[in-house]
Scaffold this motif. Structure first.
Motif, short mmCIF file in Angstrom:
data_model
loop_
_atom_site.label_atom_id
_atom_site.label_comp_id
_atom_site.label_asym_id
_atom_site.label_seq_id
_atom_site.Cartn_x
_atom_site.Cartn_y
_atom_site.Cartn_z
N UNK A 1 -6.94 8.55 14.66
CA UNK A 1 -7.32 7.38 13.91
C UNK A 1 -8.68 6.86 14.36
N UNK A 2 -9.13 7.27 15.53
CA UNK A 2 -10.42 6.79 16.02
C UNK A 2 -11.58 7.31 15.18
N UNK A 3 -11.50 8.55 14.69
CA UNK A 3 -12.60 9.07 13.89
C UNK A 3 -12.68 8.36 12.55
N UNK A 4 -11.53 7.96 12.03
CA UNK A 4 -11.52 7.22 10.76
C UNK A 4 -12.15 5.84 10.93
N UNK A 5 -11.82 5.19 12.01
CA UNK A 5 -12.40 3.87 12.29
C UNK A 5 -13.91 3.98 12.50
N UNK A 6 -14.35 5.02 13.20
CA UNK A 6 -15.78 5.24 13.41
C UNK A 6 -16.49 5.49 12.09
N UNK B 1 -20.13 3.58 7.74
CA UNK B 1 -20.31 3.26 6.32
C UNK B 1 -20.58 1.77 6.14
N UNK B 2 -19.87 0.94 6.89
CA UNK B 2 -20.03 -0.50 6.81
C UNK B 2 -21.45 -0.93 7.19
N UNK C 1 -14.86 -4.08 5.16
CA UNK C 1 -14.55 -5.22 6.02
C UNK C 1 -13.04 -5.40 6.16
N UNK C 2 -12.34 -5.30 5.03
CA UNK C 2 -10.88 -5.44 5.05
C UNK C 2 -10.24 -4.32 5.87
N UNK C 3 -10.72 -3.09 5.70
CA UNK C 3 -10.13 -1.97 6.44
C UNK C 3 -10.40 -2.10 7.94
N UNK C 4 -11.56 -2.61 8.32
CA UNK C 4 -11.83 -2.84 9.75
C UNK C 4 -10.91 -3.91 10.32
#
Length: 126
Positions: free
Chosen positions: A1-6, A11-12, A70-73
């Motif tokens: 899940x860390x690569x997805x958050x990165x 992108x943000x 923003x919401x996903x973060x």
């Protein structure tokens, strides 16, 4: 899940910079008065009215993607806090309890004087 958050963070940030650039490039509503007298319609890439709608639509799309990232973060941060709480790692939270006030300086000065003996606060000489 860390690569997805990165990936979402990258992108943000890219979209945030692109939004700032797009907003700075766009002309305000007052700039149309100069174009009415032939002052800029021939110099635009999209024609006299074409750039406004294109830039507005593109800015709207980027703003929507910015809100989604923003919401996903926020969701990622909540999940990370829940995992940390389940693993026994203390999560820092602000306390609403009011602590007792500290003793005044006069009270603190009087206590050592009484403990050493003598009313003057000075140790007795032998």
């Amino acid at each position: 899940m860390d690569w997805m958050e990165t990936l979402v963070v990258v992108v943000h940030v890219v979209i945030a910079v692109a939004l700032v650039g797009l907003v700075l490039i766009q002309q305000g509503k007052g700039a149309d008065a100069g174009a009415a007298f032939g002052g800029g319609a021939s110099q635009t890439v999209f024609g006299s009215q074409g750039s406004g709608s294109f830039m507005t639509r593109f800015t709207t799309i980027l703003a929507i993607v910015f809100f989604v990232t923003s919401f996903s973060l926020a969701v990622f941060a909540k999940q990370r806090a829940e995992v940390a709480g389940e693993a026994g790692i203390p999560v820092v939270q602000e306390s609403s309890e009011v602590s007792a006030p500290a003793e005044s300086a006069a009270d603190q000065a009087a206590q050592p004087a009484e403990a050493e003996g003598g009313e003057s606060g000075l140790p007795e000489l032998e």
